[in-house]
Motif scaffolding. Structure first.
Motif, short mmCIF file in Angstrom:
data_model
loop_
_atom_site.label_atom_id
_atom_site.label_comp_id
_atom_site.label_asym_id
_atom_site.label_seq_id
_atom_site.Cartn_x
_atom_site.Cartn_y
_atom_site.Cartn_z
N LEU A 26 -44.13 -68.72 -24.82
CA LEU A 26 -43.73 -67.62 -25.69
C LEU A 26 -44.92 -67.03 -26.42
O LEU A 26 -45.83 -67.77 -26.81
N ASP A 27 -44.91 -65.72 -26.63
CA ASP A 27 -46.00 -65.12 -27.40
C ASP A 27 -45.62 -65.09 -28.88
O ASP A 27 -44.58 -65.61 -29.29
N ASN A 28 -46.47 -64.48 -29.69
CA ASN A 28 -46.26 -64.45 -31.14
C ASN A 28 -45.09 -63.56 -31.55
O ASN A 28 -44.72 -63.53 -32.72
N HIS A 29 -44.48 -62.85 -30.60
CA HIS A 29 -43.27 -62.06 -30.91
C HIS A 29 -42.04 -62.67 -30.26
O HIS A 29 -41.00 -62.02 -30.16
N GLY A 30 -42.17 -63.92 -29.78
CA GLY A 30 -41.03 -64.62 -29.19
C GLY A 30 -40.70 -64.16 -27.78
O GLY A 30 -39.64 -64.47 -27.26
N ARG A 31 -41.62 -63.41 -27.16
CA ARG A 31 -41.37 -62.94 -25.79
C ARG A 31 -41.90 -63.96 -24.79
O ARG A 31 -43.02 -64.47 -24.96
N ALA A 32 -41.10 -64.22 -23.75
CA ALA A 32 -41.55 -65.13 -22.70
C ALA A 32 -42.68 -64.46 -21.92
O ALA A 32 -42.66 -63.26 -21.70
N ILE A 33 -43.66 -65.26 -21.52
CA ILE A 33 -44.73 -64.75 -20.64
C ILE A 33 -44.68 -65.59 -19.39
O ILE A 33 -44.87 -66.81 -19.45
N HIS A 34 -44.38 -64.99 -18.24
CA HIS A 34 -44.46 -65.80 -17.02
C HIS A 34 -44.90 -65.01 -15.78
O HIS A 34 -44.75 -65.45 -14.66
N TYR A 35 -45.52 -63.85 -16.01
CA TYR A 35 -45.82 -62.98 -14.88
C TYR A 35 -47.27 -62.47 -15.01
O TYR A 35 -47.62 -61.85 -16.01
N LEU A 36 -48.07 -62.76 -14.00
CA LEU A 36 -49.46 -62.29 -13.95
C LEU A 36 -49.60 -61.19 -12.92
O LEU A 36 -49.17 -61.35 -11.77
N ARG A 37 -50.21 -60.09 -13.33
CA ARG A 37 -50.59 -59.04 -12.37
C ARG A 37 -52.10 -59.14 -12.18
O ARG A 37 -52.85 -58.95 -13.14
N LEU A 38 -52.49 -59.46 -10.99
CA LEU A 38 -53.89 -59.74 -10.69
C LEU A 38 -54.46 -58.62 -9.83
O LEU A 38 -54.06 -58.45 -8.67
N ALA A 39 -55.38 -57.85 -10.41
CA ALA A 39 -56.02 -56.77 -9.64
C ALA A 39 -57.25 -57.35 -8.96
O ALA A 39 -58.21 -57.74 -9.64
N VAL A 40 -57.23 -57.43 -7.65
CA VAL A 40 -58.29 -58.14 -6.93
C VAL A 40 -59.49 -57.24 -6.61
O VAL A 40 -60.54 -57.73 -6.20
N THR A 41 -59.33 -55.95 -6.74
CA THR A 41 -60.44 -55.01 -6.51
C THR A 41 -60.11 -53.70 -7.23
O THR A 41 -58.94 -53.44 -7.51
N ASP A 42 -61.14 -52.90 -7.51
CA ASP A 42 -60.87 -51.55 -8.02
C ASP A 42 -61.06 -50.51 -6.91
O ASP A 42 -60.81 -49.34 -7.10
N ARG A 43 -61.53 -50.97 -5.75
CA ARG A 43 -61.79 -50.02 -4.64
C ARG A 43 -60.49 -49.58 -3.99
O ARG A 43 -59.50 -50.31 -4.02
N CYS A 44 -60.55 -48.42 -3.36
CA CYS A 44 -59.32 -47.92 -2.75
C CYS A 44 -59.63 -46.98 -1.60
O CYS A 44 -60.68 -46.32 -1.60
N ASN A 45 -58.71 -46.91 -0.65
CA ASN A 45 -58.87 -46.00 0.48
C ASN A 45 -58.10 -44.69 0.27
O ASN A 45 -58.04 -43.85 1.16
N LEU A 46 -57.46 -44.53 -0.89
CA LEU A 46 -56.88 -43.23 -1.27
C LEU A 46 -57.57 -42.78 -2.56
O LEU A 46 -58.32 -43.54 -3.18
N ARG A 47 -57.29 -41.56 -2.96
CA ARG A 47 -57.88 -41.02 -4.19
C ARG A 47 -56.79 -40.29 -4.98
O ARG A 47 -56.95 -39.11 -5.31
N CYS A 48 -55.68 -40.97 -5.24
CA CYS A 48 -54.57 -40.33 -5.95
C CYS A 48 -55.11 -39.72 -7.25
O CYS A 48 -55.77 -40.43 -8.02
N HIS A 49 -54.82 -38.45 -7.49
CA HIS A 49 -55.52 -37.84 -8.64
C HIS A 49 -54.95 -38.30 -9.96
O HIS A 49 -55.58 -38.12 -10.99
#
Ligand code: SAM
Ligand code: SF4
Length: 351
Positions: A26-49
């Motif tokens: 739980l965090d300091n606001h009583g919210r459960a934390i159980h999900y990690l979003r892991l960005a493995v690179t910043d590179r990309c083959n598109l260029r969404c504006h």
């Protein structure tokens, strides 16, 4: 021992013991934390504006990137603390060399219940059979339009056919798919209805996302005209019988269904930030920076801590300290940036 800057006591992060051995961090606001979003690179083959300028970004050098070994170690520590779901994202995760090796290793991590992926689908199709074998729980596929010319206008690349191939491959391998579409005035608002039509016969959910300012300086952003209210209003005009469906716990989307359709339609108020009260997620950037809110400026440099020789126990202490000092919502997190504008690319955050 790390102490709280406010009260000088050990971090006040909490655990609820539901039943052995399940724990909820739980965090300091009583919210459960159980999900990690892991960005493995910043590179990309598109260029969404809405994500980055045409020339791309100042890509993170290899030395600055978290190595797969570091990612795996960090995931092990986080899983021991209570994380049970990891989403691999980026940039485009599949442009990083040897990603499949990392996914194979991650899929063997004890205690990790779900691995999910977010991809633009350009080079993903051939990998789908192995993703299925590895037990990937679900895939979020970014697809803002079904029109080839508009796809090119938005992403600056002519890759719609390959994205649709990935969609076919995911469906034929029974991997649950959610389609993510950022809604932009003058760009793809004509696509709302065709995208919802896809949910009629296909088992896919479609989620419409408010545009956020994380575009790496591509353009100045104002308050999005197409906010969650306008999106819902537009859908209701076309389908007056649109039904509200229950939102799963920790859902960032408000969910609906057109009666008789197989898939659901979600609206993600990413700019309006209506979901912060139940936020269960943390993020790690390609450079190993921990973010406990999408809108914060990074709260802990995990890569440097690991490279400076900290033990797993010391790393855990730093993480718990960060979890016990989370901002209550994205507005507070943005305020705390003290003038640093929210304009980094979403490719450096992971969405
Ligand atoms: N490249 C992969 C993809 O596009 O699916 C994964 C990374 S991308 C940064 C993750 C998600 O962030 C995508 O669904 C994308 O549409 C969304 N996104 C990127 N920039 C955004 C912005 N400025 N506002 C809202 N969503 C954004
Ligand atoms: Fe690449 Fe995804 Fe950003 Fe588009 S949204 S430029 S696909 S990282």
């Amino acid at each position: 021992m790390i102490t709280c800057k406010r009260c000088s006591k050990p971090p006040c992060v909490g655990y609820i013991y539901l039943f052995k051995p399940v724990i909820v961090l739980l965090d300091n606001h009583g919210r459960a934390i159980h999900y990690l979003r892991l960005a493995v690179t910043d590179r990309c083959n598109l260029r969404c504006h809405y994500c980055m300028p045409e020339h791309g970004l100042e890509w993170t050098s290899r030395a600055e990137l978290l190595s797969y070994e570091e990612m795996l170690r960090m995931c092990k520590v986080l899983v021991r603390l209570g994380i049970n779901k990891v989403r691999i994202t980026g940039g485009e995760p599949f442009v990083r060399k040897d990603l499949m090796k990392f996914i194979r290793a991650l899929s063997k991590l004890d205690g990790l219940e779900q691995i999910n992926l977010t991809t633009n689908g350009v080079i993903t199709a051939p990998l789908v059979p192995e993703l299925k074998k590895l037990g990937i729980h679900s895939v979020n596929l970014s697809l803002d339009t079904l029109d080839r010319e508009r796809f090119f206008q938005i992403t600056r690349r002519d890759e719609l056919p390959r994205v649709l191939e990935t969609l076919d491959a995911l469906l034929s391998h029974d991997i649950p798919v959610k389609i993510n579409a950022v809604v932009m005035e003058g760009q793809n608002t004509d696509d709302l209805l065709p995208l919802v039509e896809m949910t009629k016969n296909l088992p896919v959910d479609v989620r419409f996302i408010e545009e956020m300012p994380f575009n790496g300086g591509d353009h100045e952003t104002a308050i999005p005209l197409w906010n969650h209210v306008k999106i819902l209003h537009t859908l209701c005009q076309q389908w007056p019988d649109l039904e509200k469906t229950p939102d799963p716990p920790y859902s960032t989307s408000m969910n609906y269904r057109v009666p008789g359709h197989r898939g659901k339609v979600g609206i993600i108020a990413a700019w309006s930030r209506t979901f912060c009260g139940t936020c269960n997620r943390i993020r790690v950037t390609p450079q190993g920076v921990l973010k406990t809110c999408l809108y914060d400026h990074g709260v802990l440099q995990l890569r440097d801590l690991m490279r400076n020789g900290l033990s797993d126990a010391e790393l855990s202490e730093h993480l718990l300290f960060a979890f016990s000092h989370r901002h209550k919502d994205g507005w507070e997190a943005e305020e705390a940036r003290r003038g640093v504008p929210v304009e980094e690319s979403m490719a450096t955050i992971g969405g």
